[in-house]
Scaffold this active site. Structure first.
Site, PDB file in Angstrom:
ATOM      1  N   LYS A   1     118.950  33.788 -35.641  1.00  0.00           N
ATOM      2  CA  LYS A   1     119.505  35.105 -35.302  1.00  0.00           C
ATOM      3  C   LYS A   1     120.934  35.227 -35.844  1.00  0.00           C
ATOM      4  CE  LYS A   1     120.910  33.341 -30.756  1.00  0.00           C
ATOM      5  NZ  LYS A   1     120.523  33.262 -29.331  1.00  0.00           N
TER       6      LYS A   1
ATOM      7  N   ARG B   1     119.854  37.255 -16.749  1.00  0.00           N
ATOM      8  CA  ARG B   1     120.199  38.108 -17.874  1.00  0.00           C
ATOM      9  C   ARG B   1     118.920  38.837 -18.247  1.00  0.00           C
ATOM     10  NH1 ARG B   1     122.654  35.295 -23.192  1.00  0.00           N
ATOM     11  NH2 ARG B   1     120.478  34.665 -23.237  1.00  0.00           N
TER      12      ARG B   1
ATOM     13  N   TYR C   1     154.352  37.465 -37.835  1.00  0.00           N
ATOM     14  CA  TYR C   1     154.441  38.628 -36.951  1.00  0.00           C
ATOM     15  C   TYR C   1     154.877  38.223 -35.549  1.00  0.00           C
ATOM     16  CZ  TYR C   1     151.983  41.605 -40.287  1.00  0.00           C
ATOM     17  OH  TYR C   1     151.630  42.349 -41.383  1.00  0.00           O
TER      18      TYR C   1
ATOM     19  N   MET D   1     146.149  39.056 -40.977  1.00  0.00           N
ATOM     20  CA  MET D   1     144.838  39.462 -41.493  1.00  0.00           C
ATOM     21  C   MET D   1     144.396  38.593 -42.663  1.00  0.00           C
ATOM     22  SD  MET D   1     143.586  43.134 -43.009  1.00  0.00           S
ATOM     23  CE  MET D   1     143.860  44.092 -41.543  1.00  0.00           C
TER      24      MET D   1
HETATM   25  C1  LIG Z   1     120.183  31.847 -29.167  1.00  0.00           C
HETATM   26  C2  LIG Z   1     119.049  31.343 -28.376  1.00  0.00           C
HETATM   27  C3  LIG Z   1     118.646  29.993 -28.462  1.00  0.00           C
HETATM   28  C4  LIG Z   1     119.432  28.970 -29.244  1.00  0.00           C
HETATM   29  O1  LIG Z   1     120.518  28.520 -28.473  1.00  0.00           O
HETATM   30  P1  LIG Z   1     121.520  27.370 -28.984  1.00  0.00           P
HETATM   31  O2  LIG Z   1     122.443  27.151 -27.849  1.00  0.00           O
HETATM   32  O3  LIG Z   1     122.216  27.926 -30.183  1.00  0.00           O
HETATM   33  O4  LIG Z   1     120.672  26.195 -29.316  1.00  0.00           O
HETATM   34  C5  LIG Z   1     117.517  29.610 -27.771  1.00  0.00           C
HETATM   35  N1  LIG Z   1     116.822  30.498 -26.998  1.00  0.00           N
HETATM   36  C6  LIG Z   1     117.204  31.779 -26.878  1.00  0.00           C
HETATM   37  C7  LIG Z   1     116.418  32.697 -26.010  1.00  0.00           C
HETATM   38  C8  LIG Z   1     118.317  32.248 -27.549  1.00  0.00           C
HETATM   39  O5  LIG Z   1     118.695  33.524 -27.411  1.00  0.00           O
END
Ligand SMILES: *Cc1c(COP(=O)(O)O)cnc(C)c1O
Length: 366
Positions: free
Chosen positions: A35, A130, A258, A310
């Site tokens: 992802k 969640r 800055y 930046m």
């Molecule tokens: C992102 C995600 C993972 C991977 O988690 P990591 O901590 O990066 O290994 C696994 N399961 C779900 C549902 C996720 O959203």
């Protein structure tokens, strides 16, 4: 000569980390989590390096379509399922596996007019609060899993604290409670299970089950406070490199950057590095008199001073007479674990990787 910043990516490190995950969960299949553009590493790069993965997990529909276009034939798990019923024909056409985390999704799938059933992961809430179904929602989903449109069923949950271990036992026992009910409800239809992210994969073999879902460990970062990536034998995939582009001398009392947040107590040599927050370096990385963020110059460790701007940040070269404009700088990666930089900046490696600036050229080194 171009601006000297670049992100070097190692496909062999990514493959190495995947094989380590696979060897630690030898009886499970592995969804490589890709992802967020493969945690900022680039989806096509990650897929090519991980072409032996048992499957891929993502949540953006366009990235799933891209994976299929790259020739991926293995399962693709959509971690948040479909966001509306209009996406269902695409899920069918692309043979995507859908997480179902709400009764709305379950109902939409049950009522859709599809040419083929979808494999689903029924996501249950075991304490993270969640996403996920609870109680009657779980029973409703399990009942639907016997109907049309529902292919293979996997029961799934996600841990809130697999990195520290807090609440793991409670979440696992809640999961197993529902797993038993699910088996009874579905029998003789088989039921699979999936729980483990990187932290659970690395530390809790009892969570491995049919499918594990490692993300961060594949990219060479440790999910734990108390164990470094090196201790886990993980190799960094991304190394962010740049160079010193100017050197300044500060007299005692003079400030840099800055807000003049860093003021020299004695004569100092300061290096200006071509890397700023528009490249993905965290602006909140400390560079005060007492506290800096680690940086390598010519392979030697120093620290940031003053605010990150930046396009530039500044480092202490007072003890580094060998460093000059053109000297190589490592912001994180090989020789400087991203976890250390993240901790100094009050964040986690995930955020740094995902935020790599679009303008940073990417170089595949192997
Ligand atoms: C992102 C995600 C993972 C991977 O988690 P990591 O901590 O990066 O290994 C696994 N399961 C779900 C549902 C996720 O959203």
């Amino acid at each position: 000569m171009a601006r000297p910043i670049r992100a070097e990516l190692s496909a062999s490190a990514l493959r190495y980390n995947y094989r380590l995950a696979k060897s630690l969960a030898p009886n499970s299949k592995v969804f490589a989590v890709v992802k967020a553009n493969a945690y900022g590493h680039g989806l096509a790069f990650a897929q090519k390096a991980l072409d032996e993965a048992d499957g891929y997990a993502t949540l953006e529909l366009d990235s799933a379509i891209k994976l299929r276009a790259l020739g991926v034939e293995t399962p693709i798990l959509m971690l948040e399922g479909f966001f509306g019923e209009d996406e269902l024909p695409v899920f069918v056409q692309q043979r995507l596996t859908a997480v179902l985390h709400s009764t709305t999704q379950v109902g939409q799938l049950a009522q859709a007019d599809l040419t083929r059933p979808l494999d689903t992961f029924i996501k249950i809430n075991t304490g993270m609060n969640r996403l996920g179904l609870a109680d009657v929602g779980i029973r409703y989903a399990l009942g639907m899993c016997l109907g049309k449109n529902f292919g293979a069923t996997t029961l799934m949950s996600h841990f809130a604290c697999a990195d520290s271990g807090a609440g793991m036992a409670e979440q696992l026992s809640e999961f197993m409670h529902w797993e038993k009910i699910a088996r009874q409800t579905l029998a003789p239809k088989p039921l699979m299970a999936s729980l483990a992210n990187s932290a659970a994969l690395l530390r809790y073999p009892e969570t491995h089950r049919d499918w594990v879902r490692p993300g961060i460990m594949l990219y060479g970062s440790s999910p734990f406070e108390d164990r470094t990536a090196a201790m886990l034998d993980l190799k960094p995939v991304m190394t962010l490199r740049s160079e010193i582009i100017a050197v300044q001398t500060l007299e005692a009392g003079q400030a840099v950057g800055y807000g003049a947040t860093f003021r020299a107590r004695k004569r100092m040599r300061i290096g200006v590095v071509a890397c700023g927050y528009a490249d993905g370096y965290p602006r909140h990385a400390p560079g005060t008199v007492d506290e800096g963020t680690p940086v390598l110059v010519n392979g030697k460790r120093t620290r940031t001073v003053g605010r990150v701007s930046m396009d530039m940040l500044t480092v202490d070269l007072t003890e580094m007479s060998f460093a000059n404009p053109g000297s190589p700088v490592t912001l994180w990666g090989e020789g400087l674990p991203i976890d250390e930089v993240a901790r100094a900046a009050g964040t986690i490696s995930y955020e740094l990787m995902c935020a790599l600036g679009r303008r940073v050229p990417v170089v595949e080194i192997d």
